[in-house]
Design a protein around this motif. Structure first.
Motif, short mmCIF file in Angstrom:
data_model
loop_
_atom_site.label_atom_id
_atom_site.label_comp_id
_atom_site.label_asym_id
_atom_site.label_seq_id
_atom_site.Cartn_x
_atom_site.Cartn_y
_atom_site.Cartn_z
N ASP A 1 0.83 -1.20 0.00
CA ASP A 1 0.00 0.00 0.00
C ASP A 1 0.87 1.25 0.00
OD1 ASP A 1 -2.94 -0.66 0.14
OD2 ASP A 1 -2.22 -1.92 1.76
N ASP A 2 1.96 1.23 0.77
CA ASP A 2 2.89 2.36 0.75
C ASP A 2 3.49 2.56 -0.64
OD1 ASP A 2 2.51 2.72 3.46
OD2 ASP A 2 4.42 1.85 4.06
N ILE B 1 -0.91 -10.92 -2.11
CA ILE B 1 0.43 -10.48 -1.74
C ILE B 1 0.39 -9.15 -1.00
CG2 ILE B 1 0.86 -9.29 -3.93
CD1 ILE B 1 3.44 -11.39 -2.04
N MET B 2 -0.68 -8.36 -1.17
CA MET B 2 -0.76 -7.07 -0.51
C MET B 2 -0.98 -7.20 0.99
SD MET B 2 -2.83 -4.52 -3.08
CE MET B 2 -2.26 -3.07 -2.18
N ASP B 3 -1.85 -8.11 1.39
CA ASP B 3 -2.23 -8.22 2.80
C ASP B 3 -1.59 -9.38 3.53
OD1 ASP B 3 -4.25 -6.03 2.94
OD2 ASP B 3 -5.25 -7.25 1.43
N PHE B 4 -1.02 -10.32 2.78
CA PHE B 4 -0.47 -11.53 3.40
C PHE B 4 0.90 -11.86 2.84
CE2 PHE B 4 -5.10 -11.75 2.95
CZ PHE B 4 -5.48 -11.73 4.28
N GLY B 5 1.68 -10.82 2.55
CA GLY B 5 2.96 -11.01 1.89
C GLY B 5 3.96 -11.83 2.68
N VAL B 6 3.82 -11.85 4.01
CA VAL B 6 4.75 -12.66 4.82
C VAL B 6 4.49 -14.15 4.64
CG1 VAL B 6 5.09 -10.86 6.53
CG2 VAL B 6 3.23 -12.48 6.85
#
Length: 952
Positions: free
Chosen positions: A387-388, A760-765
């Motif tokens: 998001d950044d 990938i935006m919210d669960f990238g880890v």
């Protein structure tokens, strides 16, 4: 470099310090540093400039000569007042620029740049080995350069973005991505990494990304026929059986029928219509490893290697699409090969080429390669999350507006409504059946046959367009969008007006290229790079159409598609020269300039109403012009539907938040529109549309469009059919979700938010999500899992780790971090809600502005703390830019089981002062189905002050 020249350069560049040790020179700028490369080699930069635009944004420019081109960017807005604090120092032979978020190192000997986060971890590094950065090229009478820049990347890194591409890829790692504007390809040269950085490649020409080695023709492999004799594959050109002609059989070493110009290469006397072609034999490579294949194709095509079916698809004959596939080959070993092609039309397209395995030294390298530019410019954007990174892209290229609220409702379209009564009757039927509808679309050819570009209605079919649009607005409460093209038929009045001012591309006129309408008419496009051309085009729309009450603009063929399926060289010739220079340099940017003119024109004409544009292409910065993109003239198949999902997700990761597809697909196979459908074809058609409507409900824009059969739900199936019932169910759900959806739309502008969110935006880890391209989050809470296979009643999907998931329909809970087989009955797609979510639902609506959401049902999904911010404004104007909007923060605290509807912030005209929140509380082990008639667990009377309740 002489001291006198250095001082002159310093004055020109506005430098305030200068230092020249014995082995290097650099100048410190107010916002960065310029380095004169100490040991340039042939084709390498002479000068490199690093500018700090924000704590997390750095611009890198490189020049092949000892000055920088001053040509302004079309994508990036001028940043006159960078506000970052930064430091500069020499450290261990490197020149180092540091901010609070980044450290950038420049090698003074070769100008190579590397990027590190503040912990010292390397994020990206320029690779100076291999191809030269600058290679001179002559474009007509203009001198320019081919550009190439490679970067070293991490072994586990994944890459996304780059616009909308429909080869079915989510993660581009290891592939080549062709950034060439085309019907169903939208180019945005913004790359996003799983390492939370982005790279905006600021170049307007045709570009390649990734593995940028040129694709090789099949002839560079050893080829053998069916009989294993060397020299070529066995090519069999079978005629339509009705002709009784024997097939043409010959050895061939290439398959290259990609463009219009290639149609003459078929065997003499061969007719495609009704024909079937095969290429069979064996292929042998000089290398061992995974070979990647690229195939633009139309018609029906199948490819087998070693007996494995690698591709099986259909695409309409007149509009080929790109496919990619891979297969391992062993050096010196023959591999059985077969390609079968039914062109399914009298003109069709096919080509096949390949890339050998990536060399070991290049496994962890990516590159950009562009056809033309006077300098190399890119922007590096770092963030704590993606998001950044997207926020940084929009900081560079412009904010995306809050779309008008009605645009977030349902749109009905058809290719095409032929009379005003036909369109009006469709609207009336929606209202009679009480199915939500906000926008009705008039597609092309509402003009007289020989008057394309006149922007005038054919009065025999549209006798009173102004009164008609007024009726749609006032009586039927629906908005009206119209299709316009940047295209003009030779000799009509508007053509003459543009021509006398030198605002038209003239190659197609000189070549007398005819289109496909009636007897065929000669046409061309206007030059959107010319500011006078943009102004005149808006003046035309304003005078002929806008005054009638047009609400929105559909900008078709904005690639520009002057001649479909022409070769790339011919396409460039057709738009050459542009006002700015050779088409080679500006090929990809036409859509940006075209929509700029419409946006600026309407805002100047009427600052009150929000501009809304739907366009068939995209480019960096398009989001600042009130524009959304649709995925082009796609095929109506389950396979094509599956390709839309990663295409749209990568588009969202490119920083452009508004995207849509033709629900149901644009063009259909013969079994659907050549006479009555068989019972099986009819049921397949209904199922395809049902699944596509389900998916389309959760795309940013919810829109049905296509050729015959008609796409209105009541033309797809009768009311008692499960297809009809499912489509209407999701229509009602979309409108119930309007408080949630419009709040997401507000976040797009105010927080640079993204509506349709790849995992990938919210669960990238969670490394398991890197390659998932057929699931996504719709906003922060809803996990959407489209079904794109016929007869499917379940679908395999992944529930991301480190959170729990509720089934939206029945409220049951399960933990994440695992693959499941979810129920997917015909009528439903699997939908899950993330643990720790607040979902606001409004009243049932027939259109978005039918009534205020004075009662909002909050579904609170416990297990973790939750937060949602409800956003509201005046819905259709730009007053939100001056602060006229309101937000209501809603939070849930898991430990205390407390829900707080916080104090309202902000104000605007017509704001609802009082409302009721009905609360439904869902917890693990305490399932509650989605039921808007159920008794709530709690009720909150809200008048703007904070209120808290304990949930049971």
């Amino acid at each position: 470099m002489k001291i006198r020249n250095v001082l002159c350069f310093a004055l020109v560049a506005g430098l305030f310090s200068f230092k020249r040790p014995a082995d290097k020179s650099y100048q410190k700028l107010a916002d960065g540093v310029v380095v004169k490369v100490a040991k340039p080699t042939a084709g390498s930069p002479q000068m490199v400039k690093v500018r700090v635009l924000a704590d997390n944004i750095v611009q890198v420019s490189a020049s092949p000569v000892e000055k920088f081109s001053e040509e302004p960017s079309l994508m990036v807005l001028e940043n006159k007042n960078p506000n970052a604090h930064w430091q500069f120092q020499e450290r261990k032979g490197k020149l180092v620029v540091s901010t609070k978020a980044l450290r950038v190192e420049i090698g003074p000997e070769n100008g190579a740049v590397a990027f590190f986060d503040q912990s010292g971890k390397q994020l990206l590094q320029e690779n100076t080995q291999g191809q030269p950065a600058f290679a001179p090229v002559t474009l007509g009478t203009t001198q320019s350069y081919r550009l190439q820049k490679a970067f070293n990347v991490a072994p586990d890194e994944a890459f996304y973005g780059l616009g909308q591409h429909q080869a079915g890829l989510m993660n581009y790692r290891g592939w080549q991505v062709d950034l060439t504007q085309y019907n169903s390809v939208a180019v945005v040269p913004f790359l996003v990494s799983s390492k939370n950085y982005g790279l905006l490649w600021d170049n307007n020409s045709i570009t390649k990304f990734g593995d940028v080695r040129p694709y090789q023709p099949l002839s560079t492999l050893k080829l053998y026929g069916k009989d294993q004799k060397p020299g070529g594959l066995t090519a069999t050109y079978a005629f339509d059986p009705k002709t009784g002609k024997a097939p043409i059989v010959r050895p061939e070493s290439e398959i290259s029928y990609e463009f219009l110009e290639d149609q003459k290469e078929f065997p003499q006397g061969y007719k495609l219509d009704g024909g079937l072609m095969t290429w069979e034999g064996f292929i042998e490579s000089a290398a061992t490893g995974e070979h990647r294949f690229e195939m633009p194709s139309s018609g029906y095509v199948k490819v087998w290697i070693d007996g494995k079916l690698l591709l099986d698809r259909w695409r309409e004959a007149w509009n080929p699409g790109l496919s990619v596939f891979k297969h391992p080959l062993q050096k010196g070993q023959k591999h059985a090969f077969k390609l079968e092609w039914n062109p399914d039309g009298g003109v069709s397209y096919l080509a096949l080429r390949y890339l050998p395995p990536i060399p070991a030294a290049d496994q962890n390298k990516i590159a950009f390669s562009s056809e033309a530019g006077d300098k190399m410019d890119y922007y590096f954007v770092h963030g704590q999350n993606l998001d950044d990174v997207i926020a940084g892209y929009r900081q560079l290229t412009g904010a995306a507006q809050v779309m008008p609220k009605w645009a977030m409702g349902f749109w009905q379209s058809r290719e095409r409504y032929k009379t005003q009564d036909e369109l009006t009757n469709v609207v009336k039927e929606f209202r009679r059946r009480k199915i939500g509808l906000d926008n009705i679309v008039q597609d092309w050819s509402y003009w007289k046959e020989d008057q394309w570009g006149s922007q005038e209605f054919d009065e025999t079919r549209f006798p009173d367009p102004k009164g008609w649009i007024r009726e749609l607005h006032d009586q039927h409460k629906v908005h009206f969008m119209i299709s316009t093209w940047p295209k003009f038929y030779e000799g009509i009045d508007t053509y003459k007006e543009f021509d006398k001012k030198g605002l038209l591309y003239k190659t197609s006129i000189k070549e007398q290229i005819r289109d496909w309408i009636g007897k065929g008419y000669v046409s061309t496009f206007y030059d959107a790079f010319n500011p006078e051309g943009r102004k005149l085009f808006w003046d035309l729309l304003n005078q002929k159409l806008y005054h009638m009450g047009i609400d929105a603009w559909w900008q078709d063929a904005s690639e520009p598609d002057i001649l479909s399926n022409a070769s790339i060289a011919h396409r460039k010739a057709l738009m050459n020269p542009t006002y700015l220079g050779p088409a080679d340099k500006y090929f990809n940017a036409y859509v940006l300039q075209h929509n700029k003119g419409i946006y600026e024109g309407q805002r100047n004409t009427n600052p009150k109403d929000r501009v809304f544009i739907l366009t068939r292409s995209a480019f960096g910065g398009l989001q600042r012009y009130g524009a959304a993109t649709w995925s082009g003239d796609i095929a109506a198949t389950f396979e094509e539907m599956g390709r839309q999902i990663p295409a749209g997700l990568n588009f969202s990761l490119s920083g452009l938040p508004y995207w849509t597809t033709d629900i149901g697909g644009f063009f259909v196979e013969n079994k659907y529109d050549r006479g009555p459908m068989t019972p099986d074809a009819q049921e397949e058609w209904r199922e395809l549309n049902t699944r596509w409507y389900q998916y389309g409900t959760f795309t940013p824009l919810y829109r049905s469009h296509g050729q015959f059969p008609f796409r209105e739900v009541f033309n797809i199936a009768p009311e008692d059919h499960k297809a009809y019932q499912s489509i209407v169910y999701y229509n009602k759900l979309r409108y119930r979700l309007m408080p949630y959806i419009y709040s997401l739309t507000g976040q797009v502008y105010h927080q640079h938010g993204t509506i349709m969110r790849p995992l990938i935006m919210d669960f990238g880890v969670d490394k398991n999500v890197q390659n998932i391209g057929d699931q996504f989050m719709f906003g922060p809470s809803l996990l959407v899992n489209p079904v794109y296979a016929r007869h499917a009643t379940t679908r395999s999907l992944y529930l991301p780790a480190n959170t729990g998931w509720y089934n939206l329909y029945d409220g049951t809970y399960q933990k994440g971090g695992r693959q499941i087989e979810a129920d997917a009955p015909y009528e439903r797609l699997p939908l899950f809600v993330k643990e720790g979510s607040i979902l606001p639902f409004g009243p049932e609506l027939q259109y978005a502005l039918e009534k205020p959401a004075d009662i909002i049902t909050l579904y609170v999904y416990g297990g973790k703390d939750a937060r949602f911010e409800l956003y509201e404004d005046e819905n259709t104007n730009y007053n939100y830019e001056q602060g006229k909007f309101a937000t209501i923060p809603i939070t849930y605290h898991e430990a205390s089981k407390t829900l707080t509807v916080g104090k309202r912030q902000g104000d605007f005209d017509g704001m609802l002062r009082n409302r009721t929140f009905q609360v439904v509380y869902v917890q693990p082990g305490r399932a509650k189905p989605l039921n808007f008639e159920a008794k709530p667990d709690a009720t909150i009377a809200y008048s703007g002050e904070a209120k808290s309740i304990k949930l049971p």
